[in-house]
Design a protein around this motif. Structure first.
Motif, PDB file in Angstrom:
ATOM      1  N   GLY A  31     -36.546  -9.499 -39.562  1.00 18.52           N
ATOM      2  CA  GLY A  31     -36.176 -10.356 -40.687  1.00 18.52           C
ATOM      3  C   GLY A  31     -36.232  -9.609 -41.995  1.00 18.52           C
ATOM      4  N   ARG A  32     -36.308 -10.369 -43.088  1.00 20.28           N
ATOM      5  CA  ARG A  32     -36.328  -9.772 -44.420  1.00 20.28           C
ATOM      6  C   ARG A  32     -37.669  -9.961 -45.121  1.00 20.28           C
ATOM      7  NH1 ARG A  32     -30.269 -10.167 -46.924  1.00 20.28           N
ATOM      8  NH2 ARG A  32     -29.141 -10.478 -44.970  1.00 20.28           N
ATOM      9  N   ASP A  70     -28.649  -9.145 -40.780  1.00 23.25           N
ATOM     10  CA  ASP A  70     -29.506  -9.828 -39.808  1.00 23.25           C
ATOM     11  C   ASP A  70     -29.172  -9.404 -38.384  1.00 23.25           C
ATOM     12  OD1 ASP A  70     -30.765 -11.429 -41.892  1.00 23.25           O
ATOM     13  OD2 ASP A  70     -28.845 -12.474 -41.997  1.00 23.25           O
ATOM     14  N   ARG A  80     -37.824  -4.922 -40.528  1.00 23.49           N
ATOM     15  CA  ARG A  80     -37.267  -5.686 -41.640  1.00 23.49           C
ATOM     16  C   ARG A  80     -36.347  -4.825 -42.518  1.00 23.49           C
ATOM     17  NH1 ARG A  80     -42.706  -4.859 -42.802  1.00 23.49           N
ATOM     18  NH2 ARG A  80     -43.165  -3.774 -44.747  1.00 23.49           N
ATOM     19  N   ALA A 123     -42.182  -9.757 -40.937  1.00 24.50           N
ATOM     20  CA  ALA A 123     -41.380  -9.146 -39.873  1.00 24.50           C
ATOM     21  C   ALA A 123     -41.751  -7.677 -39.731  1.00 24.50           C
ATOM     22  CB  ALA A 123     -39.895  -9.287 -40.190  1.00 24.50           C
ATOM     23  N   LEU A 176     -30.560  -5.919 -37.885  1.00 23.37           N
ATOM     24  CA  LEU A 176     -32.014  -5.937 -37.707  1.00 23.37           C
ATOM     25  C   LEU A 176     -32.391  -6.352 -36.287  1.00 23.37           C
ATOM     26  CD1 LEU A 176     -33.271  -7.554 -41.034  1.00 23.37           C
ATOM     27  CD2 LEU A 176     -33.615  -5.190 -40.273  1.00 23.37           C
ATOM     28  N   ASP A 196     -37.204 -15.188 -39.987  1.00 22.20           N
ATOM     29  CA  ASP A 196     -36.707 -15.963 -41.122  1.00 22.20           C
ATOM     30  C   ASP A 196     -36.190 -17.340 -40.724  1.00 22.20           C
ATOM     31  OD1 ASP A 196     -37.277 -13.732 -42.659  1.00 22.20           O
ATOM     32  OD2 ASP A 196     -35.237 -12.929 -42.487  1.00 22.20           O
TER      33      ASP A 196
END
Length: 608
Positions: A242-243, A286, A250, A247, A289, A223
């Protein structure tokens, strides 16, 4: 550490034994730079700092059980004399790391979130084998080798936090303990003035992935464009977290509870599992993750990763520590350090955690931002001023841009709120809704506000701004003025405001609104009278903005109180006069301000 005789330590560091040091005496650890942490079998490293010289504590360290002192000059007691103690410490750690063939080294870097991610990842690796990780933020040229030297022949993982104050720093740290997995969280604006720009920061953070072997793994934030681009700087395999859909590790379906704790579905190539974090703030997703991605690369099952993340609680002090006092006041202590990115994250979390409550914040001007410092600090002020706080305390020096930004944003927010209230009242009037009178409300002595027939009370023509009489401190209501409400105060000694206060506009304040002004843009000088009372509730002189129950009248929108104080202790003293049961306080600032002391005092002075 791996036990070493003094003769071997002298050989590794190119040092000379002095003070009747026995070359066969064995150092078993720990290696320390604080004489108070010495244990029998320790090696004390005498570092000469700006204020304290470790050589002065050498004798104390020997008496406490240190085998010897690693020093740059002869001391009282056995010593290994080297040209540079910090360099010798790094050489010793490098040799020790090379003697640990079973260890997997994982490096974590980024502008924000390093310590929290390191703590989460160390929890995951501990499920596989013995793990060494820094205490707090031991992430520089001293803390990094000290952490490495804690490892022994049983250590399976070292999870190391790598910080950079300039180009080349991370590269030097990776030479001490070469990483096999490198995690890069983000590229923000921390130390912007030192580096000169975000591209230079990205260059420095990317030194971690450049140090990875071809058989290693780079764990990168998909991200963050500057982090994602680091994939081209390594021969190691790359995995993204990431989101977004790009990713491989995620978060999906992220939700946040009333205390600001996030839950989400952890999605991986081999399945998914639910995660409910006990850490505060959505930004913790974050960090979780990043830890999950590294743990996944180590072969941990997704269910295990999710379970460990869900059970993790904050380990390192002063990072989103949330404590409830007995009276219901919630204190959020995020005072370890601050930069523009972490400030935004903290205020976002605080908005959720403090929803429906009066909220206050204690902050300080950010540092090491270079030429962009004034602009970024003004943005910080606008962030705080526009966040719906009842009151804001800015502590310490160089606060002008923060105060100006906060005052401007608070004035804009108040004007917008008042316009909405006026529109609501007009709509009610047009619809024939009866207008309820504003009830008479008592307020504590010391707040100056409207008399019943005037609206907001402004300065009399012959006295300038209204404030404390010399014999009573802060000015309280006189009997003929009615119930006071929030307003702006200033000294009244002879009608002459102190230096820094702005004169009222011609004709006095706008009817129905408190005047906006004060030292720089609404803040009192040190020791002066604050810029206005906290908003939010009848006990502080006025109802909250909005229509009263059962009627159509709109109360005046409340002014945010903005105060400038010299230090952490003064901030706590100021807060003590503001807080009442059920309030919430955020404390966050640069490390040099030591605002964790504010939180400790607000919590009763007990160490956290």
């Amino acid at each position: 550490m791996i036990p070493l005789p003094l003769a071997r330590i002298a050989e590794i560091t190119s040092g000379a034994l002095t003070g009747m040091a026995d070359p066969r005496a064995v150092v078993r650890g720990p290696v320390v730079i604080d004489s108070r942490a010495v244990e029998p079998g320790s090696l004390f490293v005498a570092i000469k700092g700006a204020r304290v010289d470790g050589h002065d504590y050498a004798a104390q360290a020997i008496r406490a059980g240190a085998v010897a002192v690693l020093a740059t000059r002869p001391v009282e007691g056995p010593a290994v004399i080297v040209p540079d103690a910090a360099a010798a410490l790094a050489e010793l750690a490098t040799a020790q790391a090379a003697a640990l063939p079973k260890v997997t080294v994982i490096g974590v870097t980024g502008s924000a979130g390093k310590t929290s991610t390191k703590d989460l990842l160390a929890r995951l690796t501990a499920r596989v084998g013995p793990t060494i990780a820094p205490v707090g933020s031991f992430n520089n040229e001293l803390g990094h080798p000290l952490t490495v030297l804690r490892a022994d022949l049983d250590t399976r993982f070292m999870v190391l936090e790598l910080a950079a104050r300039n180009i080349g720093h991370i590269k030097d740290l990776t030479r001490i303990a070469p990483p096999e997995i490198g995690v890069v969280l983000n590229v923000g604006t921390a130390h912007l003035g030192v580096f000169g720009g975000k591209e230079a920061i990205a260059k420095a953070k990317g030194e971690l992935v450049e140090a990875l072997p071809r058989t290693g793994v780079a764990v990168l934030n998909a991200d963050d464009p500057l982090v994602r681009a680091m994939a081209s700087r390594t021969d190691a395999r790359v995995t993204f977290f990431g989101r977004g859909e790009s990713a491989s590790i995620r978060a999906e379906s992220v939700t946040v509870d009333a205390r600001g704790r996030a839950s989400f579905t952890l999605r991986t190539p081999s399945g998914s599992a639910p995660v409910s974090l006990q850490l505060y703030g959505e930004h913790a997703v974050d960090n979780a993750l990043a830890a999950a991605a590294a743990g996944y690369e180590l072969g941990l099952p997704v269910a295990t990763i999710a379970a460990e993340l869900s059970q993790a609680t904050p380990l390192s002090r002063w990072r989103m520590e949330v404590t409830d006092r007995a009276d219901g006041v919630t204190v959020v202590n995020d005072a370890y350090n601050a930069n523009p990115d972490s400030m935004r994250a903290a205020f976002a979390a605080f908005e959720v955690l403090g929803r429906g409550r009066r909220r206050f914040a204690v902050i300080a001007a950010l540092r090491e931002l270079g030429e962009e410092g004034p602009v970024l600090n003004a943005e910080l002020g606008r962030l705080a001023g526009g966040s719906g706080l009842a009151g804001l305390i800015v502590a310490g020096p160089d606060a002008g841009p923060v105060l100006e930004g906060a005052s401007a944003a608070a004035a804009e927010a108040q004007a917008a709120a008042q316009a909405a209230l006026d529109a609501q009242a007009a709509a009610h009037a047009a619809a024939g809704v009866p207008q309820a009178p504003v009830p008479h409300q008592e307020a504590p002595q010391g707040w100056h506000g409207p008399s019943p027939d005037q609206g907001w009370h402004g300065p009399a023509q012959d006295q300038g701004w209204h404030g404390p009489a010399q014999d009573q401190g802060r000015h309280g209501p006189s009997p003929e003025q009615g119930a006071p409400q929030p307003g702006w105060q200033a000294p009244d000694a002879g009608g002459v405001p102190p230096q820094g206060w702005q004169a009222p506009p011609a004709g006095g304040p706008v009817p129905g609104q408190p005047p906006v002004g004060g030292p720089p843009m609404g803040a009192a000088p040190f020791g002066g009278v604050p810029a206005g009372p906290p908003a939010g509730g009848p006990h502080l002189g006025g109802p909250v903005a909005g229509a009263p129950p059962g009627g159509g009248a709109a109360y005046p929108a409340q002014a945010m109180r903005i105060v400038h104080v010299p230090d952490a202790e003064a901030a706590a003293a100021e807060l003590a006069g503001w807080l009442r049961p059920g309030d919430a306080v955020l404390v966050k600032g640069p490390r040099a301000m030591g605002l964790e002391r504010t939180a400790e005092l607000v919590l009763g002075g007990a160490a956290q």
